[in-house]
Design a protein around this motif. Sequence first.
Motif, PDB file in Angstrom:
ATOM      1  N   ALA A 138      59.292   6.924  14.584  1.00 28.19           N
ATOM      2  CA  ALA A 138      60.633   7.635  14.658  1.00 28.19           C
ATOM      3  C   ALA A 138      61.397   7.464  16.049  1.00 28.19           C
ATOM      4  O   ALA A 138      62.450   6.927  16.359  1.00 28.19           O
ATOM      5  CB  ALA A 138      60.577   9.250  14.226  1.00 28.19           C
ATOM      6  N   ALA A 139      60.562   7.620  17.155  1.00 30.50           N
ATOM      7  CA  ALA A 139      60.997   7.304  18.528  1.00 30.50           C
ATOM      8  C   ALA A 139      61.401   6.280  18.654  1.00 30.50           C
ATOM      9  O   ALA A 139      62.325   5.931  19.516  1.00 30.50           O
ATOM     10  CB  ALA A 139      59.859   8.161  19.571  1.00 30.50           C
ATOM     11  N   LEU A 140      60.525   5.107  18.344  1.00 27.83           N
ATOM     12  CA  LEU A 140      60.826   3.583  18.697  1.00 27.83           C
ATOM     13  C   LEU A 140      62.155   3.365  17.718  1.00 27.83           C
ATOM     14  O   LEU A 140      62.718   2.497  18.279  1.00 27.83           O
ATOM     15  CB  LEU A 140      59.457   3.038  18.038  1.00 27.83           C
ATOM     16  CG  LEU A 140      58.471   2.858  19.021  1.00 27.83           C
ATOM     17  CD1 LEU A 140      57.248   1.984  18.737  1.00 27.83           C
ATOM     18  CD2 LEU A 140      58.737   2.284  20.365  1.00 27.83           C
ATOM     19  N   LEU A 141      61.971   3.552  16.663  1.00 28.92           N
ATOM     20  CA  LEU A 141      63.168   3.435  15.583  1.00 28.92           C
ATOM     21  C   LEU A 141      64.695   3.750  16.542  1.00 28.92           C
ATOM     22  O   LEU A 141      65.720   3.073  16.136  1.00 28.92           O
ATOM     23  CB  LEU A 141      62.987   3.679  14.050  1.00 28.92           C
ATOM     24  CG  LEU A 141      61.798   3.062  13.444  1.00 28.92           C
ATOM     25  CD1 LEU A 141      61.466   3.732  12.147  1.00 28.92           C
ATOM     26  CD2 LEU A 141      62.045   1.364  13.285  1.00 28.92           C
ATOM     27  N   ASP A 142      64.544   4.976  16.868  1.00 28.51           N
ATOM     28  CA  ASP A 142      65.989   5.509  17.524  1.00 28.51           C
ATOM     29  C   ASP A 142      66.987   5.379  16.474  1.00 28.51           C
ATOM     30  O   ASP A 142      68.137   4.800  16.524  1.00 28.51           O
ATOM     31  CB  ASP A 142      66.333   4.597  18.834  1.00 28.51           C
ATOM     32  CG  ASP A 142      67.202   5.344  19.460  1.00 28.51           C
ATOM     33  OD1 ASP A 142      67.207   6.465  19.620  1.00 28.51           O
ATOM     34  OD2 ASP A 142      67.897   4.743  20.347  1.00 28.51           O
ATOM     35  N   ALA A 143      66.607   5.925  15.311  1.00 29.64           N
ATOM     36  CA  ALA A 143      67.594   6.112  14.289  1.00 29.64           C
ATOM     37  C   ALA A 143      67.947   4.878  13.424  1.00 29.64           C
ATOM     38  O   ALA A 143      68.553   4.819  12.540  1.00 29.64           O
ATOM     39  CB  ALA A 143      69.078   6.874  14.792  1.00 29.64           C
ATOM     40  N   ARG A 144      67.282   3.858  13.885  1.00 27.50           N
ATOM     41  CA  ARG A 144      67.297   2.607  13.064  1.00 27.50           C
ATOM     42  C   ARG A 144      66.419   2.891  11.663  1.00 27.50           C
ATOM     43  O   ARG A 144      65.411   3.499  11.957  1.00 27.50           O
ATOM     44  CB  ARG A 144      66.821   1.323  13.804  1.00 27.50           C
ATOM     45  CG  ARG A 144      67.941   1.150  14.828  1.00 27.50           C
ATOM     46  CD  ARG A 144      67.645  -0.351  15.447  1.00 27.50           C
ATOM     47  NE  ARG A 144      66.182  -0.093  16.176  1.00 27.50           N
ATOM     48  CZ  ARG A 144      65.654  -1.328  16.569  1.00 27.50           C
ATOM     49  NH1 ARG A 144      66.034  -2.171  16.489  1.00 27.50           N
ATOM     50  NH2 ARG A 144      64.167  -0.957  17.204  1.00 27.50           N
ATOM     51  N   THR A 145      66.758   2.031  10.620  1.00 27.89           N
ATOM     52  CA  THR A 145      65.795   2.172   9.467  1.00 27.89           C
ATOM     53  C   THR A 145      65.299   0.844   9.226  1.00 27.89           C
ATOM     54  O   THR A 145      65.911  -0.150   9.183  1.00 27.89           O
ATOM     55  CB  THR A 145      66.748   2.381   8.387  1.00 27.89           C
ATOM     56  OG1 THR A 145      67.549   3.698   8.578  1.00 27.89           O
ATOM     57  CG2 THR A 145      65.898   2.634   6.911  1.00 27.89           C
ATOM     58  N   LEU A 205      54.275   6.386   5.577  1.00 26.81           N
ATOM     59  CA  LEU A 205      55.375   5.996   6.315  1.00 26.81           C
ATOM     60  C   LEU A 205      56.484   5.354   5.636  1.00 26.81           C
ATOM     61  O   LEU A 205      57.802   5.757   5.816  1.00 26.81           O
ATOM     62  CB  LEU A 205      54.797   4.696   7.391  1.00 26.81           C
ATOM     63  CG  LEU A 205      53.898   5.022   8.480  1.00 26.81           C
ATOM     64  CD1 LEU A 205      53.789   3.805   9.360  1.00 26.81           C
ATOM     65  CD2 LEU A 205      54.592   6.273   9.249  1.00 26.81           C
ATOM     66  N   ALA A 206      56.416   4.786   4.521  1.00 22.90           N
ATOM     67  CA  ALA A 206      57.147   4.318   3.608  1.00 22.90           C
ATOM     68  C   ALA A 206      57.986   5.354   2.955  1.00 22.90           C
ATOM     69  O   ALA A 206      59.225   5.414   2.828  1.00 22.90           O
ATOM     70  CB  ALA A 206      56.464   3.337   2.493  1.00 22.90           C
ATOM     71  N   THR A 207      57.259   6.394   2.650  1.00 18.97           N
ATOM     72  CA  THR A 207      58.007   7.398   1.968  1.00 18.97           C
ATOM     73  C   THR A 207      58.938   8.382   2.859  1.00 18.97           C
ATOM     74  O   THR A 207      59.948   8.682   2.574  1.00 18.97           O
ATOM     75  CB  THR A 207      56.894   8.567   1.354  1.00 18.97           C
ATOM     76  OG1 THR A 207      55.952   8.036   0.326  1.00 18.97           O
ATOM     77  CG2 THR A 207      57.424   9.810   0.781  1.00 18.97           C
ATOM     78  N   SER A 208      58.487   8.281   3.982  1.00 17.45           N
ATOM     79  CA  SER A 208      59.353   9.046   4.945  1.00 17.45           C
ATOM     80  C   SER A 208      60.570   8.207   5.297  1.00 17.45           C
ATOM     81  O   SER A 208      61.702   8.692   5.819  1.00 17.45           O
ATOM     82  CB  SER A 208      58.502   9.165   6.294  1.00 17.45           C
ATOM     83  OG  SER A 208      58.279   8.047   7.036  1.00 17.45           O
ATOM     84  N   CYS A 209      60.590   6.658   5.221  1.00 18.51           N
ATOM     85  CA  CYS A 209      61.644   6.029   5.441  1.00 18.51           C
ATOM     86  C   CYS A 209      62.510   5.888   3.777  1.00 18.51           C
ATOM     87  O   CYS A 209      63.405   4.910   3.971  1.00 18.51           O
ATOM     88  CB  CYS A 209      61.218   4.801   6.073  1.00 18.51           C
ATOM     89  SG  CYS A 209      60.509   5.006   7.594  1.00 18.51           S
ATOM     90  N   GLY A 210      61.890   6.239   2.980  1.00 16.58           N
ATOM     91  CA  GLY A 210      62.835   5.928   1.587  1.00 16.58           C
ATOM     92  C   GLY A 210      62.576   4.344   1.059  1.00 16.58           C
ATOM     93  O   GLY A 210      63.329   3.961   0.355  1.00 16.58           O
ATOM     94  N   LEU A 211      61.256   3.982   1.687  1.00 27.03           N
ATOM     95  CA  LEU A 211      60.938   2.543   1.139  1.00 27.03           C
ATOM     96  C   LEU A 211      59.631   2.485   0.175  1.00 27.03           C
ATOM     97  O   LEU A 211      58.932   3.386   0.126  1.00 27.03           O
ATOM     98  CB  LEU A 211      60.860   1.739   2.532  1.00 27.03           C
ATOM     99  CG  LEU A 211      62.058   1.408   3.436  1.00 27.03           C
ATOM    100  CD1 LEU A 211      61.785   0.883   4.704  1.00 27.03           C
ATOM    101  CD2 LEU A 211      63.181   0.832   2.727  1.00 27.03           C
ATOM    102  N   ARG A 212      59.641   1.069  -0.333  1.00 24.86           N
ATOM    103  CA  ARG A 212      58.165   1.147  -1.027  1.00 24.86           C
ATOM    104  C   ARG A 212      57.358  -0.059  -0.020  1.00 24.86           C
ATOM    105  O   ARG A 212      57.858  -0.571   0.650  1.00 24.86           O
ATOM    106  CB  ARG A 212      58.497   0.352  -2.169  1.00 24.86           C
ATOM    107  CG  ARG A 212      59.242   1.113  -3.231  1.00 24.86           C
ATOM    108  CD  ARG A 212      59.218   0.317  -4.500  1.00 24.86           C
ATOM    109  NE  ARG A 212      58.204  -0.433  -5.099  1.00 24.86           N
ATOM    110  CZ  ARG A 212      58.167  -1.197  -6.084  1.00 24.86           C
ATOM    111  NH1 ARG A 212      59.319  -1.680  -6.803  1.00 24.86           N
ATOM    112  NH2 ARG A 212      57.184  -1.529  -6.542  1.00 24.86           N
ATOM    113  N   VAL A 213      55.973   0.328  -0.158  1.00 26.38           N
ATOM    114  CA  VAL A 213      54.998  -0.775   0.664  1.00 26.38           C
ATOM    115  C   VAL A 213      54.990  -2.309   0.174  1.00 26.38           C
ATOM    116  O   VAL A 213      55.073  -2.374  -1.203  1.00 26.38           O
ATOM    117  CB  VAL A 213      53.761  -0.094   0.666  1.00 26.38           C
ATOM    118  CG1 VAL A 213      52.761  -1.141   1.065  1.00 26.38           C
ATOM    119  CG2 VAL A 213      53.872   1.338   1.040  1.00 26.38           C
TER     120      VAL A 213
END
Length: 199
Positions: free
Chosen positions: A43-50, A69-77
Motif C-alpha cells: 500500500a505504501a509503494l502504490l501510494d493510492a495507485r491500483t 493481496l488481490a482481495t484487498s485490491c478488488g482483483l483476481r489472481v
Amino acid sequence: MDLILIRHPPPDVAPGLCYGRTDLPVDAAHFDACVATMQTRLAALLDARTPVAIHSSPLQRARRAAEALATSCGLRVMEDTRLAEMDFGAWEMQPWDAIDRNDLDAWARDVTGFAPPGGESARDIVLRMDGWARALRGAASTKDAVHVAVAHAGPIRLHTATALRMPTTACLSWSLDFGGICHLHIADDGHARLVRWNA
C-alpha cells in the motif's frame, strides 16, 4: 510500467532441505503476520495507485498470499507457471548435505548453465521470467500500469539481474526476506530501473 515482485511468506519445511518446485504448505504460525506486512508495504509503494493485476506462482506458498493481496485490491489472481520457483529435479526435498559433492561443485562452476538431474538451470528461469515480463509489457494498457507478482527468491533475483542488464548471477547473493519487495520501473523502451530492493 511498474513491476512489483514480492517473495512469498515462509513455507512449512524442515531446515537444511533443498526445495524449489515442491508445493509446500505455508508456515501457518507466520503466514498472517507476513501477509499483513506485505499488504502494508505494498500500500505504501502504490501510494493510492491500483494495480492492473495481481500475478502469482501456482505454488501455494505464493498463491495464498497473492489471493489475500488481490482481495484487498478488488482483483483476481492471475496464476502463471513461469513465476514458479526453480525445479531442482532429483534434488527436491533432499538434505543439502546428502547431495553429491561433485554435482554441487559442477553447479558452482556453472551457476547459469548447470541443471540438477531432471531439473532446471538458472538460464531456464531467466528465459521463462523474461517471457512473462515481455508479455506484460506488450499487454500494458498504459505506461503507468502497475503489475504485482508474488513469486520466489530465485526467479525474482534472476529476473532483476536480467532486467537491469547485469550478469545473470549478479543478484543471487542479494538478501530477499520472506515478504520482501523488489520494485522495478520498466521504461517504454524496455530499460529497467531498480526503485527498491527488499523493501
